[in-house]
Design a protein around this motif. Structure first.
Motif, PDB file in Angstrom:
ATOM      1  N   VAL A 149      41.982  41.265  32.125  1.00 33.84           N
ATOM      2  CA  VAL A 149      42.685  41.992  33.182  1.00 33.84           C
ATOM      3  C   VAL A 149      41.777  43.077  33.765  1.00 33.84           C
ATOM      4  N   LEU A 150      41.050  43.786  32.901  1.00 34.88           N
ATOM      5  CA  LEU A 150      40.156  44.835  33.397  1.00 34.88           C
ATOM      6  C   LEU A 150      39.006  44.242  34.223  1.00 34.88           C
ATOM      7  N   ILE A 151      38.461  43.131  33.776  1.00 36.53           N
ATOM      8  CA  ILE A 151      37.376  42.498  34.525  1.00 36.53           C
ATOM      9  C   ILE A 151      37.893  41.980  35.870  1.00 36.53           C
ATOM     10  N   ALA A 152      39.087  41.376  35.862  1.00 40.10           N
ATOM     11  CA  ALA A 152      39.670  40.886  37.113  1.00 40.10           C
ATOM     12  C   ALA A 152      40.016  42.041  38.047  1.00 40.10           C
ATOM     13  N   GLY A 153      40.501  43.148  37.504  1.00 36.14           N
ATOM     14  CA  GLY A 153      40.800  44.323  38.327  1.00 36.14           C
ATOM     15  C   GLY A 153      39.544  44.882  38.989  1.00 36.14           C
ATOM     16  N   PHE A 154      38.458  44.896  38.235  1.00 36.52           N
ATOM     17  CA  PHE A 154      37.193  45.360  38.809  1.00 36.52           C
ATOM     18  C   PHE A 154      36.740  44.432  39.937  1.00 36.52           C
ATOM     19  N   ALA A 155      36.754  43.122  39.684  1.00 34.60           N
ATOM     20  CA  ALA A 155      36.313  42.157  40.692  1.00 34.60           C
ATOM     21  C   ALA A 155      37.209  42.213  41.928  1.00 34.60           C
ATOM     22  N   ALA A 156      38.501  42.336  41.728  1.00 34.15           N
ATOM     23  CA  ALA A 156      39.423  42.385  42.860  1.00 34.15           C
ATOM     24  C   ALA A 156      39.235  43.660  43.672  1.00 34.15           C
ATOM     25  N   GLY A 157      39.058  44.780  43.002  1.00 35.65           N
ATOM     26  CA  GLY A 157      38.861  46.049  43.713  1.00 35.65           C
ATOM     27  C   GLY A 157      37.583  46.043  44.535  1.00 35.65           C
ATOM     28  N   VAL A 158      36.496  45.600  43.941  1.00 34.23           N
ATOM     29  CA  VAL A 158      35.229  45.551  44.675  1.00 34.23           C
ATOM     30  C   VAL A 158      35.325  44.539  45.815  1.00 34.23           C
TER      31      VAL A 158
END
Length: 179
Positions: A149-158
């Protein structure tokens, strides 16, 4: 040797001399030692203040001073900088100066009016890596879905922030000098 053999590669006539080689290896070493001793003697004379400009450089004991051995010209005193106009020596027009003094930047809008999607994207782009580091330090056995979830949140935000970048500027001929 016959006259036809003089032009054959690899053959030498009696007139050809071999290239000169140093006959004694110690002789070149002695020359280097003499030059080194002379250099050391001249530098010692300079350090002790015994720099007499009239002394010859032939003997090691008679130092000719640092100025005789100064290829960069470091022994001459530095010249004062030339007096002229510099980048800050100018007069401004009073109208321009009044316009510059009267500039007041506009107040930024309140944060409550900010687009919540941008705030969420920045939280994912900046907050996710921070939370990943904290999890690595304090809770290494965190469940695997939390990591994803944290990795996906980072990718989605960027990704969202990059997607919202303007494709072209407002003015094609703008050089960026305007505020």
């Amino acid at each position: 040797m016959t006259p036809g053999e003089d032009n054959v590669p690899g053959s030498r006539s009696s007139e050809d001399q071999p290239p000169e080689e140093p006959q004694d290896a110690d002789a070149s070493g002695q020359d280097d030692d003499a030059v080194w001793e002379d250099l050391v003697a001249r530098l010692k004379a300079t350090d002790s203040g015994d720099a007499s400009p009239g002394a010859g450089a032939g003997s090691p004991g008679s130092g000719s001073g640092f100025s005789a051995f100064d290829p960069l010209g470091l022994s001459s005193p530095a010249a004062p900088p030339p007096v002229g106009s510099g980048p800050r020596d100018y007069e401004t027009d009073p109208e321009v100066e009044e316009e510059l003094d009267s500039f007041v930047p506009e107040d930024p809008g309140p944060l409550s009016e900010a687009d919540p999607r941008f705030a969420l994207a920045w939280a994912g782009a900046a907050g996710s890596p921070l939370l990943i580091v904290l999890l690595l330090i304090f809770w290494r056995s965190a469940p695997q879905p939390a990591w994803w979830v944290l990795i996906a949140g980072f990718a989605a935000g960027v990704g969202y922030l990059l997607w919202q970048l303007p494709q072209r500027g407002d003015d094609d001929h703008d050089d960026g000098a305007r505020l």
